[in-house]
Design a protein around this motif. Structure first.
Motif, short mmCIF file in Angstrom:
data_model
loop_
_atom_site.label_atom_id
_atom_site.label_comp_id
_atom_site.label_asym_id
_atom_site.label_seq_id
_atom_site.Cartn_x
_atom_site.Cartn_y
_atom_site.Cartn_z
N GLN A 371 0.81 -1.21 0.00
CA GLN A 371 0.00 0.00 0.00
C GLN A 371 0.85 1.27 0.00
O GLN A 371 2.01 1.27 0.41
N LYS A 372 0.21 2.34 -0.45
CA LYS A 372 0.78 3.68 -0.42
C LYS A 372 -0.19 4.56 0.37
O LYS A 372 -0.75 5.51 -0.17
N PRO A 377 -3.03 1.31 -4.21
CA PRO A 377 -1.89 2.13 -4.66
C PRO A 377 -1.97 2.62 -6.10
O PRO A 377 -1.39 3.66 -6.42
N THR A 382 -5.93 7.64 -5.00
CA THR A 382 -4.77 7.69 -4.11
C THR A 382 -3.91 8.89 -4.45
O THR A 382 -3.65 9.16 -5.62
N LEU A 386 1.70 10.42 -2.55
CA LEU A 386 1.95 9.16 -1.87
C LEU A 386 2.39 8.08 -2.85
O LEU A 386 3.20 7.21 -2.51
N LYS A 387 1.87 8.12 -4.07
CA LYS A 387 2.28 7.12 -5.06
C LYS A 387 3.78 7.19 -5.34
O LYS A 387 4.40 6.16 -5.65
N GLU A 388 4.34 8.39 -5.24
CA GLU A 388 5.77 8.57 -5.52
C GLU A 388 6.64 8.34 -4.28
O GLU A 388 7.86 8.28 -4.39
N MET A 389 6.02 8.18 -3.12
CA MET A 389 6.77 8.07 -1.87
C MET A 389 7.27 6.64 -1.66
O MET A 389 6.56 5.68 -1.92
N ASP A 390 8.51 6.51 -1.19
CA ASP A 390 9.04 5.20 -0.77
C ASP A 390 8.61 4.96 0.66
O ASP A 390 9.11 5.59 1.60
N MET A 391 7.66 4.05 0.84
CA MET A 391 7.17 3.79 2.19
C MET A 391 8.20 3.04 3.04
O MET A 391 8.24 3.20 4.25
N GLU A 550 -2.85 11.97 2.80
CA GLU A 550 -1.52 12.48 3.13
C GLU A 550 -1.41 12.80 4.63
O GLU A 550 -0.37 12.53 5.24
N VAL A 553 -0.87 9.50 6.50
CA VAL A 553 0.48 8.97 6.36
C VAL A 553 1.49 9.88 7.05
O VAL A 553 2.37 9.40 7.78
#
Length: 593
Positions: A371-372, A377, A382, A386-391, A550, A553
């Motif tokens: 998930q993002k 995702p 979404t 967040l899609k571009e973030m490295d979780m 956002e 997260v």
């Protein structure tokens, strides 16, 4: 199929000339994608889809017709991994009860396996009338309860009003939001008045109004067993009160539930089977053995480790679909004095220290998607950021520990439900967090113990569990998971000092950019979510949804790990069965004798 599953009996249903005129239900077109987008915008229309469309009989229907013409009872045997708790559709809150109940009762508005809306007990999926505002729902003609009585607008009104009455303690009351009043209009129409425009009400009703029952049938609310904690006269005996394709016959606790086809069902091409028997089989290994031996025809929860072997097995069909089940590490936001999770930087360190891909590989054999944030995702609902973030980012995690004032890490406890895969997930997380200096212990407890501690105390740090989305609408999930007071699984609703008022908000403050006077972040979150729900413009809804995702997260309100695929398997003799991310469709399933 073993012989004891086909019983020679007198034909209880008349299959005369009507059998050759069976028609398939015309479902709306597939949305495509992952099952998470589409649905928040627009008016929730999409055609009624419930009247059939003149298509020819399916293979399953013809096989069932042939078997029944020979005097055989066509029974579909389904394995459930947990017991049924409540047959009252206004009180159930567990999957097994809903699975069985969905065949005893009909929804007013249905969600199809391909994530479209279609008319159920009503003639069409209505649009919101902005004057009022309100929705008008008109019942189909000729609807019958299983006791033979006509379904009336008064029954419809009773069913909605009972749920909305707070004295009845319905756990699904919040799933019919903004409805302030109901009134009957003419002989078959119920009007639902809204306090404000709410375009997606039809989507919510697919899980908020799963049945119409006879007026007065529930009697008084009493204390009961199961997740809801309450019971009515139809909790254990649903005889005669349903409108669904199958009628209730018997329920033996922790053993089985038996349903029988309803002859006067409003949909001509359903049901196909004569009976459905739900066998309660908690052990996955026993379910698999029963499927292989033919003692049961279908299981709707296949363990990931066994899925590939079932796919390669003759005479068994195994399929995977994007799932609605999300694996979550809940974190306690309450500052109780010695809770490290009350510190947002510690929470963010845990968030960035967890590798969801490793959990998917080790526990779920790759059957799922990392998930993002709280939604699917690859959905357009979404947040692009967040899609571009490295979780998973250990360097970020260590930087958060520095900000928290404990660069060498801290100690925490993870509660995990016994059984299933929760303890195994928690142990993997324990090992991952040790790499950034966090010393996490794992305590496995019964599910009831875990939820008693999480919902009723401040004495916990984190809890490993999962939760299921109900419909493909992002604002619904944000409401049910974060704004709905019935789901206070992170102490976000608690006051800062004790649990005297369990629904008073606490936790992170509102963002600096918030417009308005908000005493806390939860108050802001709910207010902003209500704006999204009332917005008529889809892009406006999306932008607010992205903002809320956002916030969740950035403050690590909870740590969403992965959506797990839905894995199901059935004997190749089963025809006509379909399932999707959110819906199992048994009405058109038959068994080739």
């Amino acid at each position: 199929m073993s012989e004891d599953r086909f019983e020679i009996d007198l034909n209880r249903r008349e299959f005369v000339a009507a059998s050759s005129a069976l028609t398939g239900v015309a479902l709306a077109g597939c949305t495509g994608g992952d099952g998470g987008d589409g649905g928040d915008g627009g008016d929730g229309g999409g055609g009624d889809g419930g009247d059939g469309g003149g298509s020819t009989a399916t293979e399953a229907e013809q096989q069932a017709t042939d078997a029944q013409a020979q005097g055989q009872t066509v029974r579909l045997n389904v394995g459930l991994n947990s017991g049924v708790w409540n047959l009252d559709p206004a009180l159930w809150s567990d999957e097994s009860s809903s699975t069985v109940g969905s065949l005893i009762y009909d929804e007013v508005i249905e969600l199809t396996t391909d994530e479209q809306l279609q008319a159920g007990l009503v003639e069409e999926v209505p649009e919101m009338d902005p004057d009022g505002p309100h929705f008008d729902y008109t019942l189909r003609e000729g609807l019958k309860f299983h006791n033979g009585d006509d379904v009336t607008a008064e029954d419809f009104k009773y069913s909605v009003d009972w749920i909305l009455n707070p004295d009845n303690n319905s756990p699904i009351r919040s799933r019919i939001p903004f409805v302030t009043e109901t009134e009957t209009v003419g002989d078959r129409t119920l009007r639902m008045h809204l306090e404000k425009p709410f375009a997606t009400l039809n989507w919510w009703l697919t899980r908020g109004l799963e049945a119409i029952v006879p007026e007065g049938s529930r009697g008084q609310v009493e204390q009961g067993k199961g997740p809801s904690g309450f019971a009515t006269e139809i909790t254990t005996d649903a005889s005669g009160v349903g409108t669904g394709a199958f009628q209730f016959v018997e329920w033996q606790s922790e053993s089985h539930v038996l349903l029988e086809a309803f002859d006067d069902y409003w949909m001509d091409d359903a049901p196909v089977a004569d009976e459905i028997r739900f066998e309660i089989i908690p052990e996955a290994s026993t379910q698999l053995a029963d499927l292989r031996s033919g003692n049961i025809n279908l299981i709707n929860k296949v363990p990931p480790k066994d899925f590939e072997s079932l796919q390669n097995r003759p005479n068994i069909t195994a399929e995977a679909k994007p799932g609605s089940l999300t694996e979550v590490l809940y974190v306690n936001l309450m500052d109780s004095g010695d809770n490290p999770m009350a510190n947002v930087n510690n929470r963010r360190a845990v968030l960035f220290g967890i590798d969801a891909e490793e959990i998917l590989d080790e526990i779920f054999y790759g059957q799922g998607v990392a998930q993002k944030g709280p939604w699917y995702p690859d959905s357009e609902w979404t947040s692009p950021r967040l899609k571009e973030m490295d979780m998973f980012d250990p360097e970020k995690a260590r930087a958060e520990l520095e900000k928290a004032g404990n660069p060498d890490g801290f100690e925490m406890e993870i509660l995990a439900t016994k059984g299933s895969w929760f303890k195994d997930e928690a142990i993997i997380i324990q090992n991952q967090l040790s790499n950034i200096g966090i010393d996490a212990s794992v305590t496995a407890v019964e599910k009831s113990t875990l939820f008693n501690q999480v919902y009723g105390t401040t004495d916990w740090h984190a809890a490993m569990e999962d939760w299921a989305n109900a419909i493909p609408v992002a604002t619904y999930w944000l409401d049910a998971g974060f704004a709905d007071n019935n789901h206070n699984h992170n102490n976000w609703h608690h006051p800062a000092d004790d649990l005297s008022d369990p629904y008073e908000a606490s936790g992170p403050p509102a963002p600096e950019s918030a417009s308005g006077d908000f005493s806390n972040g939860h108050e802001w979150f709910v207010s902003r979510l209500r704006e999204a729900q009332a917005a008529a413009d889809e892009q406006t809804q999306k932008e607010i949804v992205w903002e809320l995702e956002e916030y969740i997260v950035d403050n690590a309100i909870q740590i969403d790990i992965a959506y797990v695929n839905t894995l199901q398997a059935w004997a190749s003799s089963v025809e006509g069965y379909e399932f999707g991310t959110f819906v199992d469709e048994f009405r058109f399933a038959g068994v080739d004798n």
